[in-house]
Design a protein around this motif. Structure first.
Motif, PDB file in Angstrom:
ATOM      1  N   LYS A  24       8.048 -29.704 -20.225  1.00  0.00           N
ATOM      2  CA  LYS A  24       7.275 -28.633 -20.458  1.00  0.00           C
ATOM      3  C   LYS A  24       7.894 -27.604 -20.050  1.00  0.00           C
ATOM      4  N   GLN A  25       7.725 -26.302 -21.072  1.00  0.00           N
ATOM      5  CA  GLN A  25       8.407 -25.187 -20.621  1.00  0.00           C
ATOM      6  C   GLN A  25       7.738 -24.627 -19.527  1.00  0.00           C
ATOM      7  N   LYS A  26       8.191 -24.203 -18.440  1.00  0.00           N
ATOM      8  CA  LYS A  26       7.736 -23.347 -17.363  1.00  0.00           C
ATOM      9  C   LYS A  26       7.825 -21.959 -17.335  1.00  0.00           C
ATOM     10  N   CYS A  27       9.055 -21.719 -17.728  1.00  0.00           N
ATOM     11  CA  CYS A  27       9.590 -20.251 -17.826  1.00  0.00           C
ATOM     12  C   CYS A  27      10.386 -19.922 -18.874  1.00  0.00           C
ATOM     13  N   GLU A  28      10.277 -18.796 -19.680  1.00  0.00           N
ATOM     14  CA  GLU A  28      11.097 -18.235 -20.661  1.00  0.00           C
ATOM     15  C   GLU A  28      12.461 -17.930 -20.069  1.00  0.00           C
ATOM     16  N   GLN A  29      13.432 -18.503 -20.757  1.00  0.00           N
ATOM     17  CA  GLN A  29      14.707 -18.133 -20.216  1.00  0.00           C
ATOM     18  C   GLN A  29      15.112 -16.623 -20.737  1.00  0.00           C
ATOM     19  N   TYR A  30      15.099 -15.825 -19.601  1.00  0.00           N
ATOM     20  CA  TYR A  30      15.276 -14.244 -19.710  1.00  0.00           C
ATOM     21  C   TYR A  30      16.745 -13.762 -19.587  1.00  0.00           C
ATOM     22  N   TRP A  31      17.791 -14.838 -19.717  1.00  0.00           N
ATOM     23  CA  TRP A  31      19.183 -14.293 -19.525  1.00  0.00           C
ATOM     24  C   TRP A  31      20.128 -14.966 -20.569  1.00  0.00           C
ATOM     25  N   PRO A  32      21.235 -14.539 -20.829  1.00  0.00           N
ATOM     26  CA  PRO A  32      22.054 -15.115 -21.869  1.00  0.00           C
ATOM     27  C   PRO A  32      22.639 -16.689 -21.230  1.00  0.00           C
ATOM     28  N   ASP A  33      22.986 -17.410 -22.207  1.00  0.00           N
ATOM     29  CA  ASP A  33      23.634 -18.646 -21.671  1.00  0.00           C
ATOM     30  C   ASP A  33      25.139 -18.432 -20.998  1.00  0.00           C
ATOM     31  N   ASP A  34      25.655 -17.459 -21.651  1.00  0.00           N
ATOM     32  CA  ASP A  34      27.400 -17.329 -21.223  1.00  0.00           C
ATOM     33  C   ASP A  34      27.300 -15.874 -21.026  1.00  0.00           C
ATOM     34  N   THR A  35      28.895 -15.696 -20.807  1.00  0.00           N
ATOM     35  CA  THR A  35      29.213 -14.215 -20.671  1.00  0.00           C
ATOM     36  C   THR A  35      29.476 -13.566 -22.002  1.00  0.00           C
ATOM     37  N   THR A  44      27.405 -13.504 -24.758  1.00  0.00           N
ATOM     38  CA  THR A  44      26.350 -13.244 -25.222  1.00  0.00           C
ATOM     39  C   THR A  44      25.394 -12.010 -24.657  1.00  0.00           C
ATOM     40  N   GLU A  45      25.122 -11.272 -25.705  1.00  0.00           N
ATOM     41  CA  GLU A  45      24.018 -10.045 -24.960  1.00  0.00           C
ATOM     42  C   GLU A  45      22.693 -10.437 -25.470  1.00  0.00           C
ATOM     43  N   LEU A  46      21.892 -10.221 -25.121  1.00  0.00           N
ATOM     44  CA  LEU A  46      20.065 -10.194 -25.436  1.00  0.00           C
ATOM     45  C   LEU A  46      19.621  -8.900 -25.061  1.00  0.00           C
ATOM     46  N   ARG A  47      18.721  -8.633 -25.993  1.00  0.00           N
ATOM     47  CA  ARG A  47      18.192  -7.257 -26.005  1.00  0.00           C
ATOM     48  C   ARG A  47      16.670  -7.558 -25.834  1.00  0.00           C
ATOM     49  N   TYR A  48      16.131  -6.862 -24.798  1.00  0.00           N
ATOM     50  CA  TYR A  48      14.673  -6.927 -24.473  1.00  0.00           C
ATOM     51  C   TYR A  48      14.173  -5.538 -24.511  1.00  0.00           C
ATOM     52  N   GLY A  49      13.256  -5.135 -25.572  1.00  0.00           N
ATOM     53  CA  GLY A  49      12.975  -3.660 -25.724  1.00  0.00           C
ATOM     54  C   GLY A  49      14.291  -2.760 -25.900  1.00  0.00           C
ATOM     55  N   ASP A  50      14.173  -1.753 -25.015  1.00  0.00           N
ATOM     56  CA  ASP A  50      15.443  -0.929 -25.046  1.00  0.00           C
ATOM     57  C   ASP A  50      16.437  -1.344 -23.864  1.00  0.00           C
ATOM     58  N   ILE A  51      16.582  -2.414 -23.289  1.00  0.00           N
ATOM     59  CA  ILE A  51      17.056  -3.233 -22.217  1.00  0.00           C
ATOM     60  C   ILE A  51      18.101  -4.171 -22.946  1.00  0.00           C
ATOM     61  N   THR A  52      19.339  -4.253 -22.636  1.00  0.00           N
ATOM     62  CA  THR A  52      20.226  -4.988 -23.007  1.00  0.00           C
ATOM     63  C   THR A  52      21.010  -5.773 -22.013  1.00  0.00           C
ATOM     64  N   VAL A  53      20.711  -7.057 -21.835  1.00  0.00           N
ATOM     65  CA  VAL A  53      21.147  -8.092 -20.772  1.00  0.00           C
ATOM     66  C   VAL A  53      22.332  -8.997 -20.870  1.00  0.00           C
ATOM     67  N   SER A  54      23.279  -8.875 -20.289  1.00  0.00           N
ATOM     68  CA  SER A  54      24.452  -9.643 -20.473  1.00  0.00           C
ATOM     69  C   SER A  54      24.779 -10.201 -19.033  1.00  0.00           C
ATOM     70  N   MET A  55      25.467 -11.444 -19.103  1.00  0.00           N
ATOM     71  CA  MET A  55      25.951 -12.111 -18.067  1.00  0.00           C
ATOM     72  C   MET A  55      27.501 -11.925 -17.507  1.00  0.00           C
ATOM     73  N   GLY A  64      22.382   4.043 -21.900  1.00  0.00           N
ATOM     74  CA  GLY A  64      23.946   4.194 -21.616  1.00  0.00           C
ATOM     75  C   GLY A  64      24.040   3.973 -20.197  1.00  0.00           C
ATOM     76  N   GLU A  65      22.967   3.698 -19.282  1.00  0.00           N
ATOM     77  CA  GLU A  65      23.186   3.552 -17.834  1.00  0.00           C
ATOM     78  C   GLU A  65      23.269   2.174 -17.729  1.00  0.00           C
ATOM     79  N   LYS A  66      24.091   1.750 -16.852  1.00  0.00           N
ATOM     80  CA  LYS A  66      24.565   0.181 -16.558  1.00  0.00           C
ATOM     81  C   LYS A  66      24.078   0.006 -15.014  1.00  0.00           C
ATOM     82  N   ARG A  67      23.537  -1.180 -14.731  1.00  0.00           N
ATOM     83  CA  ARG A  67      23.124  -1.633 -13.522  1.00  0.00           C
ATOM     84  C   ARG A  67      23.419  -3.224 -13.547  1.00  0.00           C
ATOM     85  N   ARG A  68      23.762  -3.718 -12.102  1.00  0.00           N
ATOM     86  CA  ARG A  68      23.869  -5.092 -12.014  1.00  0.00           C
ATOM     87  C   ARG A  68      22.610  -5.552 -11.371  1.00  0.00           C
TER      88      ARG A  68
END
Length: 453
Positions: free
Chosen positions: A31-42, A44-55, A75-79
């Motif tokens: 059963k799916q317990k949580c939506e995966q909210y991060w990329p599978d590898d370095t 790939t980039e995923l976009r959620y609204g106006d936020i881009t997520v990479s690993m 244009g602002e980046k955080r880790r």
């Protein structure tokens, strides 16, 4: 949830948590317990609204994964670091507290200088989430006030979010993990302290030696008591049809649980005959889940089962710490001119390299026209009573690591006469010393003993 991932990342951007702690798997019990909210590898980039997520990186350990994620908005980046605990069972609570404690310590060690709160989530955000937060709060309370109030802690949490620490089982686990943490807090030591502790251990007239001896004895007895309390079910190994497959009836693996039980720790290779029982268990390495197989040296009537296990679990290196008995069939061929056949397996000895204390044997194992090479590493003239020198142990570990890398870092099978005295922790603990300055030797011994009586 898929519909709230954008909001989740917006919350992280706005609240600036010091880290994200995830105490669930994406899929549990099919059963799916949580939506995966991060990329599978370095890559790939995923976009959620106006936020881009990479690993940026993912560091895998036996029971958890540490991911470093880059998030960018306008244009602002955080880790952001994500600590993902992967060993919580589908049902109930963890069998052992040590991995969960190690997970907690990892987080605290790497985040204590960072401002902000920890963002903790599981699936519903109450049961495991509440257990982790309560654990953190109670340990801080114990350090500051030398007392812990479980009732008041959980009551206050529930006043802010209903059902925090959701079940009685989780509440009991919370008590157990706090007790374990506080009772064993003195056991970890820096690598630089081990030599002094051991040097003084044997000096009976030295005051520190008596103290060190007491500490080591106390630690060892606690391991035995903890594992005894676990009450392993080993009835399968005692069945009449299986008893002749064990060298010792005091060293038996846990009975195989039902196929629906995801906490399975015993091995059930599909063999050509018999009922599939084998006296062997999986054991985690410090960095990799189920890296080791601990087993007894094969008997004449378990040779086919042994090689079937080696094949099914893709073992690349067999570590042999005891010699085969004189009246027993030697499971690697004694020379390169006489292949051995066990069921569908044909074993050919390719090469042998020997030193005074170490022997490396290269084998070719063939089944149904499919062949692969496996190495057997033997410690020559090894005595259980005498301590092996540091130089010999390091040479052995270097040879093991070399063969592991040569064969693709597959599983390692560690054998001894009874399968219990096999020193699995030698290789595992050396990895710890290389990678981490805090040394928690009790963890490996406890985890190994939990898997085999």
């Amino acid at each position: 949830m898929k519909a709230t991932v954008d909001d989740f990342w917006l919350m992280i951007w706005q609240q600036r948590p010091k880290a994200v702690v995830m105490v669930t798997n994406v899929i549990e019990d099919r059963k799916q317990k949580c939506e995966q909210y991060w990329p599978d590898d370095t890559s790939t980039e995923l976009r959620y609204g106006d936020i881009t997520v990479s690993m940026l990186s993912a560091e895998e350990w036996a029971e958890y994964v540490v991911r470093v994620l880059n998030i960018e908005k306008n244009g602002e980046k955080r880790r952001v670091r994500q600590y993902h605990y992967t060993a919580w069972p589908d049902h109930g609570v963890p069998d052992s507290m040590s991995p969960f404690i190690s997970f907690y310590k990892k987080i605290k060690t790497e985040t204590y200088r960072i401002d902000g709160a920890l963002l903790v989530h599981c699936s519903a955000g109450v049961g495991r989430t509440g257990t982790f937060i309560a654990m953190s709060n109670l340990l801080e309370q114990a350090e500051m006030h030398q007392q812990v109030d479980f009732f008041e802690c959980v009551k206050k949490m529930r006043a802010n979010r209903p059902s925090m620490v959701q079940t009685v089982e989780q509440y009991v686990f919370l008590h157990c993990v706090i007790n374990e943490f506080l009772a064993t807090a003195k056991y970890p030591c820096a690598p630089s302290d081990i030599q002094t502790k051991l040097a003084n251990h044997g000096e009976a007239n030295n005051t520190y030696a008596n103290m060190a001896t007491a500490e080591i004895d106390e630690e060892f007895l606690r391991i035995g008591g903890y594992v005894s309390d676990h009450g392993l079910d080993v009835d399968e190994g005692r069945k009449p049809e299986n008893s002749n497959k064990n060298r010792s009836m005091t060293v038996l693996p846990p009975s195989a649980p039902p196929a629906t039980d995801k906490k399975e720790k015993s091995l059930r290779p599909v063999i050509s005959s018999g009922n599939g029982y084998i006296n062997a268990v999986m054991v985690n390495a410090y960095r990799k889940k189920n890296q080791f197989i601990a087993t007894q040296l094969p008997l004449v009537n378990t040779m086919t089962d042994f090689w079937q296990m080696i094949e099914e679990y893709r073992v690349s290196v067999i570590v042999q710490l005891d010699p085969c008995k004189a009246n027993e069939l030697f499971y690697p061929p004694t020379n390169d001119e006489m292949p051995l056949t066990f069921g569908d397996f044909v074993i050919v000895r390719l090469t042998t390299e020997s030193t005074e204390k170490l022997t490396s044997i290269a084998l070719r194992v063939t089944k149904s026209q499919s062949s692969r090479n496996i190495y057997v590493l033997q410690k020559t003239n090894w005595s259980r009573e005498d301590e092996t020198s540091n130089a010999e142990t390091l040479s052995f570990l270097e040879m093991l690591e070399k063969h592991q890398q040569k064969t693709g870092n597959h599983n390692i099978c560690v054998t001894s006469l009874d399968g219990a005295c096999a020193s699995i922790s030698h290789y595992d603990l050396t990895i710890k010393l290389n990678e981490q300055q805090i040394f928690y030797k009790r963890y490996s011994v406890e985890e190994t003993r939990i898997n085999i009586s």
